[in-house]
Write an enzyme that holds these catalytic residues in place. Structure first.
Site, short mmCIF file in Angstrom:
data_model
loop_
_atom_site.label_atom_id
_atom_site.label_comp_id
_atom_site.label_asym_id
_atom_site.label_seq_id
_atom_site.Cartn_x
_atom_site.Cartn_y
_atom_site.Cartn_z
N GLU A 60 -7.00 -3.81 5.42
CA GLU A 60 -7.05 -3.80 4.25
C GLU A 60 -6.06 -4.66 3.54
OE1 GLU A 60 -6.48 0.45 5.19
OE2 GLU A 60 -7.82 1.14 3.52
N ASN B 85 0.71 -1.22 0.08
CA ASN B 85 0.01 -0.04 0.06
C ASN B 85 0.94 1.27 -0.02
OD1 ASN B 85 -1.67 2.14 0.48
ND2 ASN B 85 -2.69 1.00 2.40
N HIS C 218 -11.81 4.20 -0.03
CA HIS C 218 -11.85 3.47 1.18
C HIS C 218 -12.41 2.09 1.18
CE1 HIS C 218 -10.77 7.00 3.73
NE2 HIS C 218 -9.70 6.27 3.49
N ARG D 167 -2.56 -1.88 -3.42
CA ARG D 167 -3.90 -1.23 -3.36
C ARG D 167 -3.64 -0.10 -4.27
NH1 ARG D 167 -4.99 3.29 1.69
NH2 ARG D 167 -7.10 3.75 0.84
N ARG E 219 -7.25 17.37 5.21
CA ARG E 219 -8.15 17.77 3.99
C ARG E 219 -9.44 18.31 4.65
NH1 ARG E 219 -8.01 11.52 1.68
NH2 ARG E 219 -6.30 11.20 2.81
#
Ligand code: ADP
Length: 392
Positions: free
Chosen positions: A375, A9, A179, A91, A239
């Site tokens: 993940e 990732n 996500h 990913r 963000r």
């Protein structure tokens, strides 16, 4: 010989690696932070979460993602003699309109994915750099991409579009959602352990440095707070989350900001960091006495509550709420603040269970669960499944 599946990732300043047996047992997990900076550091843990010893390393061992990958592999090779990586799962944040299911990467697909970099400029190029590094490190070994957008592919049109002229929808200006690997994992856990809830209406709150929420009905993603980019929706570490586009027009016209300055503002200088002026890290803010830290936390919790209402409306009600991600899994304070004003929706939590980070913290009619996401295992499973389909 230890045959293994590696997962990567690869982000802008971090690299997460997972090492799994072909039977999908975790062998080790590594996390390199702040790549390219002097404070860069790597942590490697074994399957039980115990730290593995790091060999002495030079400062430039973490200069780039490729260097960090080499350093991590060195540690893996020391700990697992005879290691043979048989597949690498990646990913990849954006699969666009056409890439959904995990896929073995070819030069042609890589070109296609590189074109999507314009849709995810802060993530996609780093993801693809991770693929290039793996291709160089493991010649001939299959690389498999898993897309963060894939879980949301079935969104109804109303959750997928903007009210722009139709030609922009056709060009791919859509609310993709992200996500997806995390939501895929949580959805699978619900199916395995809570089949009745899985068949119902669930909001999953993935609250980490990046944060989003997903409405899942009967196991299908119906809507998400993130849209075309990974900026929309909830405020995050750095963000903005949702912002009135009029603000951007104002900043361009009145303050002369160009697209690069706006991009930095939206992605890197805002969110918890921008609002508090202290930190993008929730732990630091929770430990601070500054009123600005408290205000940033309040805004974060408020926007989550607001979106839980919106996503529940999108599904016609709510049966369950799941918290995951670094903040969702570890901050009892945020979970309590999110839930405290949602009694009208049937959400009530057990204070003791919440403080104890128990799996089920609900007291009201809506189930409220804390489920650590994973993940890496989603990527490893996908890589193993694609590997099975390839000729030996
Ligand atoms: P990423 O999106 O980089 O994978 P994580 O899921 O690791 O991020 O989440 C990072 C966030 O989780 C940070 O804001 C961090 O402060 C927060 N976090 C981790 N542990 C705790 C904790 N015990 N209490 C509050 N926040 C925490």
């Amino acid at each position: 010989m230890t045959r293994a599946i590696l997962t990567l990732n690869s982000g802008s300043s971090s690299l997460k690696l997972g090492l799994f047996t072909e039977a999908l047992e975790t062998m080790a997990l590594a996390h390199v932070d702040r790549i390219g900076r002097r404070e860069a550091a790597m942590k490697i843990r074994d399957a039980n979460g115990a730290d593995l010893p790091m060999p002495p390393h030079a400062p430039n061992d973490f200069n780039t993602n490729a260097a960090a990958l080499r350093t991590a592999l060195e540690v893996f090779r020391q700990d697992f003699p005879g290691l043979e990586v048989v597949a690498v799962g990646h990913r990849v944040v954006h699969g666009g309109k056409s890439h959904g299911a995990p896929v073995r990467l070819t030069e042609e697909i890589m070109k296609d994915l590189a074109r999507l970099a314009a849709f995810a400029p802060l993530h996609q190029p780093h993801n693809l750099a991770g693929v290039r590094a793996a291709v160089d490190t493991f010649p001939g070994v299959p690389n498999i991409a898993c897309f963060d957008t894939a879980f949301h592919h079935g969104h109804p049109f109303v959750a997928d579009t903007f009210a722009l002229p139709r030609r922009y929808y056709e060009k791919g200006l859509r609310r993709y959602g992200f996500h997806g690997l995390s939501y895929h994992y949580i959805n699978g856990e619900l199916e395995r352990t809570e089949p009745a809830l899985h068949a119902g209406r669930v909001v999953v709150a993935h609250l980490g440095s990046g944060a989003s929420m997903c409405a899942i009905k009967g196991g299908q993603s119906m809507d998400s707070t993130m849209g075309f980019s990974a900026i929309d929706g909830l405020p995050m570490g750095t963000r903005t989350g949702q912002i009135d586009p009029g603000v951007l027009l104002y900043l361009m016209d009145e303050e002369g900001l160009d697209s690069h300055a706006i991009s930095d503002l939206l992605y890197k200088e805002s969110g918890l960091l921008g609002m508090s002026g202290i930190s993008n890290d929730m732990r630091t803010l929770e430990g601070s006495d500054e009123p600005a830290a408290e205000e940033a936390i309040s805004y974060f919790a408020y926007r989550i509550r607001r979106e839980i209402g919106a996503l529940s409306a999108a599904m016609g009600g709510l049966d369950g709420l799941v918290f995951c991600g670094g903040i969702g899994e570890n901050s009892a304070n945020i979970r309590a603040r999110v839930c405290e004003e949602l009694g009208w929706l049937g959400i009530e939590i057990d204070a003791g269970a919440n403080l104890g980070h128990q799996r089920d913290i609900s007291k009201g009619k809506v189930r409220v669960l804390v489920i650590p996401t994973n993940e890496e295992i989603v990527i490893a499973r996908a890589a193993a499944a694609v590997l099975e389909t390839l000729p030996a």
